[in-house]
Design an enzyme around this catalytic site. Structure first.
Site, PDB file in Angstrom:
ATOM      1  N   ASP A 300     -40.328  11.023  -3.459  1.00 40.02           N
ATOM      2  CA  ASP A 300     -41.275  11.787  -4.269  1.00 40.02           C
ATOM      3  C   ASP A 300     -40.641  12.956  -5.010  1.00 40.02           C
ATOM      4  OD1 ASP A 300     -43.818  10.446  -4.030  1.00 40.02           O
ATOM      5  OD2 ASP A 300     -43.710  10.908  -1.902  1.00 40.02           O
ATOM      6  N   TYR A 384     -51.429  10.750  -2.105  1.00 39.12           N
ATOM      7  CA  TYR A 384     -51.110  11.652  -1.002  1.00 39.12           C
ATOM      8  C   TYR A 384     -50.942  13.083  -1.456  1.00 39.12           C
ATOM      9  CZ  TYR A 384     -49.969  11.016   3.923  1.00 39.12           C
ATOM     10  OH  TYR A 384     -50.021  10.965   5.284  1.00 39.12           O
TER      11      TYR A 384
HETATM   12 NI    NI Z   1     -48.919   9.149   5.984  1.00 42.22          NI
END
Ligand code: NI
Length: 643
Positions: A300, A384
């Site tokens: 990320d 997320y």
């Molecule tokens: Ni997770």
């Protein structure tokens, strides 16, 4: 952009909006043929550490920008350094084989390309979905998994899809299983649609907004945090000061929240501890062996840019109390500056007791409240959220915590089916096993740049004359002398920690002053060492790596992990096995969580936390927080009896 402070007062101040504009203009002017040039990265070229240490307020500040460019015309990548003073390109080099991080505009492009592809529309029609506007398309970096018939030198992503019956739905409740698009981002073309078995959409909604969840609790009384005289910290530009602590707080497009020059004022002395601390890389490998999932993993920081995905925080929601925010200015894909407001939140928290003792003979008690300073930011990467929280305490210790939340990755199961690689969280919906593994680059300068790293295990002493009752134990210290020797894993049974000592600065007991890195119990990469994801994330093989400071070594998996095969970064650098004792050391701390999702993680995951602590060890001669004043108004014993 007019409201932005443009003054540069320190060499570590990020590029201002006008500096970003000028840097991009210089690059465009000096590369006139390249009219399809994009700017995946454009930021301050951080000056050398010695220049920063030598800087005094008022000195001239030479400003340089570093850019990573992508030429859409042929897909070539370049790295440039620009001198803003001299109005020229200082260096320009090609990056053969490197794919710069994924651009913001590529998310929108992939959505549009996929939704106009006849093969994709046909695959959806086979699943009874006829309104493409209701489909959420998620882009995934391709990593290093070969795609049949596709040259891996192309700039590629995969795309997965989810149905939202209403635009505000949680799409992860309805994965459109076994439809994956392969997209060439430079050619703007869908290369392939992989259309596997049809799996019906799971029937239940996964909405979690207040309107969707039914009756809300009404039994919480108000809790107000008031600081009528304002906060106890001060902010001047990027310089944050609180109690004895000071630091520079900035946002980096790749690393996200960056702290520089973390120091503690000890009497008249400003004592350095950390020169620079930030996330260097992270990886989220999925543990699902199926065709539609095994390739899913995300770096990320390096692939998407942690700083470029930071959210704007809001009062009363993300932070509570007397809060101050920092804005960031980042370069867009076109090299133009963009204002990102409120990306860093700074506030104080009451944090229970700092220390206490009740004197049995006198019946009197000394207690101090603990106040901590919180510096935080929250990034959203697809499904997320990662919250990054630094905590500074009055007793001279520091904590770092990552808060993980958001929506778990899901797959649709055949009706009544089970899943070997995940947990059923809703009817015919599985949340897939995965890990989040972080690597923090911690450039320590404990009371100066010459530091060493010592591994400390707490172990029983051997039985014998010195241990006649076989009860004795002590700390066992091992100096880590070279990079190979300093590739270490945690050992909670030995309370293992790593001390960063300054061998030339002794405390009043004649011991070198030190800070220790106290790790938490955490897992490393579970994928096999010879798997493609593990090969690209070698940093996830050890909890600790130590290197001698090199300003070009910033990211544990290399500067360009997107589509990389994994040779770059810590394994390559540490193969030199350089000496790391009594030198300028950089610690690289890997830690992570392995998620076997729980039903309670659906439809949105309550925050889970992981992190580490940095504690002074003989850095001070005694408890440095004795001068914290007693609580005011004075505490009174007992309180009211039960009513
Ligand atoms: Ni997770």
């Amino acid at each position: 952009m007019a409201e932005l402070a443009e003054a540069v007062t320190h060499p570590l101040d990020p590029l201002t909006a006008s500096e970003i504009e000028r840097a991009a203009a210089i690059i465009r002017r000096q590369r006139p043929g390249m009219d399809r040039l994009r700017f995946p990265l454009l930021m301050l070229a951080e000056p050398a550490k010695q220049e920063v240490y030598a800087f005094r307020a008022g000195d001239p500040i030479p400003r340089r920008a570093r850019a990573t460019l992508l030429d859409r015309a042929d897909g070539a990548a370049y790295e440039a350094v620009v001198s803003l003073e001299e109005d020229r390109l200082e260096s320009w080099r090609a990056l053969p084989g490197a794919q710069p991080p994924i651009l913001m505009e590529e998310f929108a492009a992939v959505d549009a390309l996929v939704k106009s592809d006849e093969r994709w529309l046909a695959a959806l029609a086979r699943r009874g979905i006829t309104d493409a506007d209701l489909v959420q398309v998620d882009l995934w970096s391709v990593g290093d998994y070969p795609i049949q018939g596709v040259d891996s030198a192309r700039r590629l992503v995969r795309a997965a899809s989810y149905l939202r019956n209403r635009p505000s739905d949680n799409g992860y409740a309805k994965p459109i299983e076994n439809v994956v698009a392969i997209v060439d981002l430079n050619e703007n073309r869908v290369l392939q649609i992989l259309d596997g078995d049809v799996v019906p959409l799971p029937p239940e909604s996964g909405n979690y907004d207040a309107a969707s969840v039914g009756e809300l609790r009404t039994d919480l009384m108000p809790l107000d945090i008031l600081q009528p005289e304002g906060p106890s910290f001060s902010i001047e530009g990027c310089l944050l000061s609180w109690q004895r602590w000071s630091m520079r707080v900035t946002m980096h497009p790749t690393d996200g929240l960056v702290l520089h020059q973390v120091a503690y004022d000890d009497g008249e002395r400003r004592r350095p501890i950390l020169y620079r601390a930030a996330l260097s890389e992270m990886v989220v490998p999925y543990g699902d062996g199926t065709d539609a999932f095994h390739w899913r993993n995300a770096f990320d920081a390096g692939e998407y840019g942690m700083g470029r995905n930071m959210g704007s925080l809001s009062l009363g929601c993300d932070c509570l109390g007397e809060v101050r925010y920092l804005d960031a200015v980042v370069a867009g894909d076109d090299g133009e500056p963009m204002l990102c407001p409120n990306v860093v939140c700074i506030h104080e928290e009451d944090y229970s007791i700092l220390w206490k003792h009740y004197d049995l003979s006198t019946g009197s008690s000394e207690v101090r409240r603990s106040r901590r300073l919180v510096v935080s930011s929250i990034a959203t990467l697809g499904n997320y959220e990662y919250g990054f929280y630094w905590y500074f305490y009055q007793d001279g210790h520091i904590e770092f915590e990552i808060k993980l939340t958001g929506v778990v990755q899901t797959r649709a199961l055949p009706p009544g089916g089970s899943d070997d690689y995940g947990t059923i969280v809703s009817t015919d919906l599985s949340a897939v096993n995965h890990q989040h593994i972080f690597n923090m680059r911690l450039d320590f300068d404990v009371d100066g740049t010459g530091n060493s790293v010592v591994e400390v295990d707490t172990v029983p002493l051997p039985p014998g004359e010195a241990n006649p009752h076989r009860n004795a134990f002590a700390a066992q210290e091992t100096l880590l002398e070279t990079e190979q020797q300093a590739q270490r894993i945690i050992d909670p049974l030995k309370s293992r920690c790593w001390k960063i000592v300054n061998p030339t600065k002794l405390n009043r007991f004649g011991e070198p002053v030190a800070f220790k890195l106290l790790p938490e119990a955490s897992s490393l990469m579970l994928a096999a060492a010879d798997s493609r994801v593990a090969a690209r994330a070698r940093f996830a093989q050890n909890h600790l790596w130590v290197t001698p400071y090199d300003p070009n070594e910033m990211h544990a998996a290399g500067d360009y992990p997107n589509q990389s095969t994994g040779e770059d970064g810590l394994p390559r650098w540490t193969a030199q096995d350089r000496g790391i004792s009594d030198t300028d050391v950089v610690l690289w701390h890997t830690f992570g969580v392995s998620h076997i999702p729980r039903p309670e993680d659906w439809p949105i995951m309550p925050v889970e936390r992981i992190g580490f602590q940095l504690l002074p060890v003989g850095f001070f001669d005694r408890n440095p927080s004795l001068d914290v004043a007693p609580p005011q108004p004075a505490c009174h014993p007992g309180g009211e009896p039960n009513e």
